[in-house]
Structures are given as structure tokens and as C-alpha cells.
Motif scaffolding. Structure first.
Motif, PDB file in Angstrom:
ATOM      1  N   MET A 234      32.552  49.047  37.897  1.00 49.37           N
ATOM      2  CA  MET A 234      33.338  50.152  37.338  1.00 49.37           C
ATOM      3  C   MET A 234      33.507  49.937  35.832  1.00 49.37           C
ATOM      4  SD  MET A 234      34.317  52.368  39.677  1.00 49.37           S
ATOM      5  CE  MET A 234      35.908  53.143  39.382  1.00 49.37           C
ATOM      6  N   HIS A 235      33.621  51.030  35.087  1.00 49.39           N
ATOM      7  CA  HIS A 235      33.954  50.961  33.668  1.00 49.39           C
ATOM      8  C   HIS A 235      35.468  50.756  33.558  1.00 49.39           C
ATOM      9  CE1 HIS A 235      34.552  54.937  35.259  1.00 49.39           C
ATOM     10  NE2 HIS A 235      35.446  55.153  34.317  1.00 49.39           N
ATOM     11  N   ALA A 236      35.905  50.111  32.491  1.00 44.69           N
ATOM     12  CA  ALA A 236      37.343  49.879  32.309  1.00 44.69           C
ATOM     13  C   ALA A 236      37.980  51.041  31.540  1.00 44.69           C
ATOM     14  CB  ALA A 236      37.572  48.578  31.554  1.00 44.69           C
ATOM     15  N   GLU A 237      39.193  51.400  31.952  1.00 48.06           N
ATOM     16  CA  GLU A 237      39.925  52.486  31.297  1.00 48.06           C
ATOM     17  C   GLU A 237      41.334  52.005  30.960  1.00 48.06           C
ATOM     18  OE1 GLU A 237      37.952  56.385  33.399  1.00 48.06           O
ATOM     19  OE2 GLU A 237      39.195  55.114  34.633  1.00 48.06           O
ATOM     20  N   PHE A 238      41.884  52.519  29.871  1.00 47.18           N
ATOM     21  CA  PHE A 238      43.206  52.101  29.409  1.00 47.18           C
ATOM     22  C   PHE A 238      44.307  52.852  30.159  1.00 47.18           C
ATOM     23  CE2 PHE A 238      46.989  52.551  26.787  1.00 47.18           C
ATOM     24  CZ  PHE A 238      47.255  51.221  26.499  1.00 47.18           C
ATOM     25  N   TYR A 239      45.334  52.115  30.612  1.00 45.58           N
ATOM     26  CA  TYR A 239      46.458  52.754  31.311  1.00 45.58           C
ATOM     27  C   TYR A 239      47.780  52.254  30.750  1.00 45.58           C
ATOM     28  CZ  TYR A 239      47.258  48.312  33.658  1.00 45.58           C
ATOM     29  OH  TYR A 239      47.543  46.994  33.892  1.00 45.58           O
ATOM     30  N   ARG A 240      48.829  53.044  31.025  1.00 46.86           N
ATOM     31  CA  ARG A 240      50.190  52.629  30.656  1.00 46.86           C
ATOM     32  C   ARG A 240      51.162  53.182  31.687  1.00 46.86           C
ATOM     33  NH1 ARG A 240      50.666  55.180  26.141  1.00 46.86           N
ATOM     34  NH2 ARG A 240      49.811  53.557  24.801  1.00 46.86           N
ATOM     35  N   SER A 272      46.451  49.500  40.482  1.00 43.72           N
ATOM     36  CA  SER A 272      46.164  48.353  39.592  1.00 43.72           C
ATOM     37  C   SER A 272      47.432  47.577  39.298  1.00 43.72           C
ATOM     38  CB  SER A 272      45.568  48.842  38.267  1.00 43.72           C
ATOM     39  OG  SER A 272      44.345  49.488  38.485  1.00 43.72           O
ATOM     40  N   VAL A 273      48.500  48.324  38.989  1.00 41.02           N
ATOM     41  CA  VAL A 273      49.766  47.671  38.635  1.00 41.02           C
ATOM     42  C   VAL A 273      50.389  47.010  39.867  1.00 41.02           C
ATOM     43  CG1 VAL A 273      52.074  48.041  37.674  1.00 41.02           C
ATOM     44  CG2 VAL A 273      50.113  49.225  36.681  1.00 41.02           C
ATOM     45  N   ALA A 274      50.334  47.702  41.013  1.00 41.98           N
ATOM     46  CA  ALA A 274      50.894  47.121  42.247  1.00 41.98           C
ATOM     47  C   ALA A 274      50.147  45.837  42.640  1.00 41.98           C
ATOM     48  CB  ALA A 274      50.825  48.143  43.382  1.00 41.98           C
ATOM     49  N   ASN A 275      48.834  45.816  42.456  1.00 44.63           N
ATOM     50  CA  ASN A 275      48.067  44.601  42.769  1.00 44.63           C
ATOM     51  C   ASN A 275      48.454  43.453  41.846  1.00 44.63           C
ATOM     52  OD1 ASN A 275      46.493  45.587  44.885  1.00 44.63           O
ATOM     53  ND2 ASN A 275      44.988  46.471  43.495  1.00 44.63           N
ATOM     54  N   LYS A 276      48.706  43.804  40.599  1.00 49.15           N
ATOM     55  CA  LYS A 276      49.013  42.775  39.591  1.00 49.15           C
ATOM     56  C   LYS A 276      50.368  42.125  39.843  1.00 49.15           C
ATOM     57  CE  LYS A 276      49.158  42.577  34.514  1.00 49.15           C
ATOM     58  NZ  LYS A 276      48.846  43.369  33.298  1.00 49.15           N
ATOM     59  N   TRP A 287      43.890  47.394  30.622  1.00 51.89           N
ATOM     60  CA  TRP A 287      42.630  48.040  31.016  1.00 51.89           C
ATOM     61  C   TRP A 287      42.389  47.772  32.493  1.00 51.89           C
ATOM     62  CZ3 TRP A 287      39.598  50.815  27.536  1.00 51.89           C
ATOM     63  CH2 TRP A 287      40.045  50.775  26.199  1.00 51.89           C
ATOM     64  N   THR A 288      41.980  48.792  33.220  1.00 47.59           N
ATOM     65  CA  THR A 288      41.689  48.579  34.646  1.00 47.59           C
ATOM     66  C   THR A 288      40.259  48.985  34.971  1.00 47.59           C
ATOM     67  OG1 THR A 288      42.270  49.089  36.925  1.00 47.59           O
ATOM     68  CG2 THR A 288      42.621  50.862  35.322  1.00 47.59           C
ATOM     69  N   ASP A 289      39.634  48.162  35.830  1.00 43.68           N
ATOM     70  CA  ASP A 289      38.311  48.525  36.356  1.00 43.68           C
ATOM     71  C   ASP A 289      38.355  48.457  37.886  1.00 43.68           C
ATOM     72  OD1 ASP A 289      38.477  45.825  36.795  1.00 43.68           O
ATOM     73  OD2 ASP A 289      36.601  45.302  35.791  1.00 43.68           O
ATOM     74  N   ILE A 290      39.548  48.756  38.437  1.00 38.73           N
ATOM     75  CA  ILE A 290      39.710  48.702  39.893  1.00 38.73           C
ATOM     76  C   ILE A 290      38.746  49.685  40.564  1.00 38.73           C
ATOM     77  CG2 ILE A 290      41.563  50.447  39.924  1.00 38.73           C
ATOM     78  CD1 ILE A 290      42.864  48.850  42.195  1.00 38.73           C
ATOM     79  N   PHE A 291      38.135  49.221  41.643  1.00 38.73           N
ATOM     80  CA  PHE A 291      37.204  50.043  42.420  1.00 38.73           C
ATOM     81  C   PHE A 291      37.746  50.067  43.845  1.00 38.73           C
ATOM     82  CE2 PHE A 291      32.567  50.201  44.173  1.00 38.73           C
ATOM     83  CZ  PHE A 291      32.752  51.516  44.552  1.00 38.73           C
ATOM     84  N   ILE A 292      38.199  51.239  44.278  1.00 38.97           N
ATOM     85  CA  ILE A 292      38.831  51.372  45.589  1.00 38.97           C
ATOM     86  C   ILE A 292      37.860  52.041  46.545  1.00 38.97           C
ATOM     87  CG2 ILE A 292      40.707  52.525  46.845  1.00 38.97           C
ATOM     88  CD1 ILE A 292      42.415  52.265  44.276  1.00 38.97           C
ATOM     89  N   PHE A 293      37.569  51.352  47.667  1.00 37.53           N
ATOM     90  CA  PHE A 293      36.700  51.956  48.685  1.00 37.53           C
ATOM     91  C   PHE A 293      37.176  51.488  50.053  1.00 37.53           C
ATOM     92  CE2 PHE A 293      34.600  48.240  46.815  1.00 37.53           C
ATOM     93  CZ  PHE A 293      34.298  47.458  47.918  1.00 37.53           C
ATOM     94  N   GLU A 297      43.585  48.149  51.029  1.00 41.66           N
ATOM     95  CA  GLU A 297      44.930  48.469  51.526  1.00 41.66           C
ATOM     96  C   GLU A 297      45.810  48.949  50.377  1.00 41.66           C
ATOM     97  OE1 GLU A 297      46.886  45.656  53.998  1.00 41.66           O
ATOM     98  OE2 GLU A 297      45.125  45.415  55.296  1.00 41.66           O
ATOM     99  N   PHE A 298      46.273  50.194  50.500  1.00 42.41           N
ATOM    100  CA  PHE A 298      47.088  50.789  49.431  1.00 42.41           C
ATOM    101  C   PHE A 298      48.478  50.177  49.408  1.00 42.41           C
ATOM    102  CE2 PHE A 298      43.652  53.708  49.835  1.00 42.41           C
ATOM    103  CZ  PHE A 298      43.484  54.237  48.565  1.00 42.41           C
ATOM    104  N   LYS A 299      48.944  49.891  48.194  1.00 39.49           N
ATOM    105  CA  LYS A 299      50.260  49.265  48.026  1.00 39.49           C
ATOM    106  C   LYS A 299      51.258  50.199  47.362  1.00 39.49           C
ATOM    107  CE  LYS A 299      47.619  45.077  47.532  1.00 39.49           C
ATOM    108  NZ  LYS A 299      46.365  45.833  47.721  1.00 39.49           N
ATOM    109  N   ALA A 300      50.762  51.185  46.604  1.00 44.38           N
ATOM    110  CA  ALA A 300      51.674  52.026  45.826  1.00 44.38           C
ATOM    111  C   ALA A 300      51.783  53.451  46.364  1.00 44.38           C
ATOM    112  CB  ALA A 300      51.227  52.061  44.365  1.00 44.38           C
TER     113      ALA A 300
END
Length: 361
Positions: A234-240, A272-276, A287-293, A297-300
Motif C-alpha cells: 500500500m502507498h502511505a497517506e498522511f492522517y490526523r 491505524s490508530v486503534a492498532n497503534k 503516515w499509514t499504509d494499513i492494508f485491510i482485507f 479484526e476491526f477494532k474501531a
């Protein structure tokens, strides 16, 4: 970042393919944002209903929290001419490197060497090439008087996805009504269906509205070019995410409310934040490059409002992870049969979680 899954080497990209007639790819937005159609699918059973987007309010309950991505798309496509030869050059701004230096994609790239100056709007904006990147991109230093973003609003065009070939009459239709934080190369399209009036009605019903920011990169349109899903990068994207949003979501979960994410971009940010932070949400940016498939297991999030995505795309994989692949592909085939409109300017889908009756920690 680690790949998030529990089923190694079982999923092939062709498992997420479906037949999509080209005429179902929406080329223009509807006049009224809320008049798009809405396919409601029960997350567990896969049972579907056909509605209109304004009916979403009937599926949101008091105590739920709706999470929206407030990123704003830059009118990042600039048409200019080379100052020395007058040749036409198209420049697409990708990201700001430092004050006035931008990473860009250029067409035709071979005409732009270090030192080339491109002029836009008869010199209102000029750009000098300061570097050539491995993937063929260019660094440009922007030269102008005044405020850069105001000049960009005047000269730039919206960078519409490659599958949209019609010219956009009203640039604002590729922005959500709540777009605020400048920086996206593409719109978080699930949010395009909301109007200020609908959001106000949702709030009046006792539903919380929270915002995150994720700047969508052009990599979002990049096809999956590997066979085994595990191998896709995955490409990384900026989040806040703000403290206020994090607390609101934690609170919603603690009181048995549901967290409904609007779009895959909001989903990727929250997960991404919940995993962290071990399942809790906290104020954070990065920056997140999380790939969900499937297997994730969803946390948020509990439910998701989203558009209809490309066959074999990472986004179809994400929605399949929230329900399951069979439910999603059945719903997509139903959407094709019912002539729903697909992709950025298309119709919407709500993957609806069960209403939480009991309080649980």
C-alpha cells in the motif's frame, strides 16, 4: 507496518473480481447530493434493501457516532507552457516537500529537465524544475506573488480519477460540504452524498458527528498488480485525529453506541490508530499504509457508509473484511443488476451493523 491478517496465502486478487458494465461508471455527479441510491446491507446476514441516500437517517441511532474525513481536494492539475518553447505542459501536484517545492507528475515528462520553467495563467504562476525523481516525477519550485492556494484555486483543475472522462462543470461537486483541511489528490467520495441539511438532521436525532483527516494519495487508484493479496504494497497517506474525536469514539463504544465510518479513508485512519494504541483511540498524526482485507479484526468501527468500488481493488477487499466476501460480491452483483451507479460520482452502500442493545465494556 505489519500486514494485518490471520489467513496467510489463501486469498488471490481474482477472488475479488466481478463483472461491471462500463456504462455503470458514473461520469457526472447528481444535482442533489442526497438523491443517490443507497444499498443497505446487513453486515452479518448479507440481507439487502434498496433506498435513497437521504434515508440513511433512519438507520442511524441516538448515541451512534458518524466519522467523516474533512480533507479538501487541491485543484492540483495545472495546464501551462514552457517559457522557452511555448510547448504545452500538464503538471499534477502530488505533495508539498517544503515551502514552495512540490513533488509532481508531468506530461510530457521528457520535455521537462532541471532548470525548465513552466508558466501558468500567463505568468501568474511560474514553476522551475529543480529535480528529477526515480519514478519520472519532478520537483518544482513555485514562483508567484500573493497567496499560493488562492492562485491555485484560480488556475488549477480538480484531478478527477482516470475513469471519469467528462469535464466537471462545478468544481465543488468533487468536494464534500465539510471539506476543510487542504491536501488530497482525490475526494473521500463516500462523503459526497451528505448535505449540510442532512448532517443537521442527523445531529438533531442524537447522533454524534466526528471528523478525522486523511489526505488521499493518487496511489488510491493504483491497481493491485500481484496475484497473492499478501504481496501488495500500500502507498502511505498522511492522517490526523484530534483528542476530541478520539475521546468521542472511545466514549461511544463505552456506552454501547456504534461507530459508523464514512468511507474507506476514515476507516483506515481509525483502524491505524486503534492498532497503534491497543484498541483505544488517542490523539495522533502520521503516515499509514494499513492494508485491510478478509481475516482482519476491526477494532474501531462497527459499520461503514461507502461507494461502490473497482473490481479487484484494495477497497473491495476492505469492505469484504468488514462483512465477508460472499455477502459483498452478492450485494455488488445485485447493484449491477439494479443498475446502480459505480465509483466516485456513483451511488452508496451502507454496511449496517446490528443495533447494540446492551451495555458492554
Amino acid at each position: 507496518m505489519t500486514k494485518t491478517t490471520q489467513q496467510p496465502n489463501t486469498l488471490n486478487v481474482n477472488d475479488f473480481d466481478f463483472e461491471l458494465p462500463e456504462e455503470l461508471i458514473a461520469q457526472t455527479p447528481l444535482l442533489d447530493r442526497t438523491s443517490s441510491r443507497l444499498l443497505v446491507m446487513n453486515k452479518e446476514s448479507g440481507k439487502t434493501e434498496h433506498k435513497h441516500f437521504r434515508d440513511i437517517i433512519d438507520y442511524l441511532h441516538e448515541g451512534d457516532t458518524l466519522v467523516l474525513n474533512d480533507t479538501r481536494v487541491l485543484p492540483a492539475r495545472l495546464m501551462g507552457v514552457k517559457e522557452d518553447t511555448g510547448a504545452n505542459i500538464e503538471v499534477l501536484l502530488l505533495k508539498q516537500i517544503e515551502d514552495d517545492v512540490w513533488e509532481t507528475l508531468v506530461k510530457p515528462a521528457k520535455k521537462v529537465k532541471v532548470g525548465t520553467v513552466v508558466s501558468f495563467g500567463e505568468g501568474l504562476l511560474r514553476a522551475e524544475c529543480t529535480g528529477i525523481l526515480d519514478h519520472g516525477g519532478r520537483h518544482f519550485k513555485m514562483i508567484y506573488d500573493g497567496i499560493f492556494y488562492e492562485i491555485l484555486d484560480q488556475l488549477g483543475e480538480m484531478p478527477l480519477p482516470p475513469y471519469i472522462r467528462e469535464k466537471l462543470e462545478d468544481q465543488d461537486r468533487y468536494q464534500t460540504v465539510f471539506a476543510k483541511e487542504r491536501g488530497s489528490a482525490a475526494a473521500p467520495t463516500a462523503g459526497l452524498h451528505f448535505t449540510d441539511e442532512l448532517l443537521k438532521e442527523i445531529e438533531e436525532k442524537g447522533v454524534n458527528i466526528a471528523f478525522i483527516t486523511l489526505h488521499v494519495g493518487l496511489g488510491t487508484f493504483r491497481p493491485v498488480s500481484v496475484e497473492s493479496i499478501e504481496d501488495h504494497e500500500m502507498h502511505a497517506e498522511f492522517y490526523r485525529i484530534t483528542k476530541e474525536t478520539a475521546e468521542l469514539i472511545n466514549n461511544t463504544k463505552a456506552h454501547g453506541g456504534r461507530v459508523i465510518s464514512v468511507g474507506t479513508t476514515s476507516t483506515r485512519t481509525l483502524e491505524s490508530v486503534a492498532n497503534k494504541f491497543g484498541g483505544e483511540l488517542q490523539e495522533d498524526s502520521g503516515w499509514t499504509d494499513i492494508f485491510i482485507f478478509p481475516g482482519y479484526e476491526f477494532k474501531a468501527i462497527d459499520g461503514l457508509i461507502t461507494n461502490f468500488h473497482l473490481p479487484k481493488s484494495t477497497l473491495v477487499m476492505l469492505v469484504s473484511a468488514l462483512s465477508n466476501r460472499d455477502n459483498i460480491l452478492n450485494a455488488y452483483n445485485e447493484a449491477v443488476n439494479e443498475r446502480y451507479r459505480f465509483f466516485s460520482f456513483g451511488d452508496a452502500m451502507f454496511i449496517e451493523p446490528q443495533k447494540k442493545e446492551n451495555h458492554h465494556d
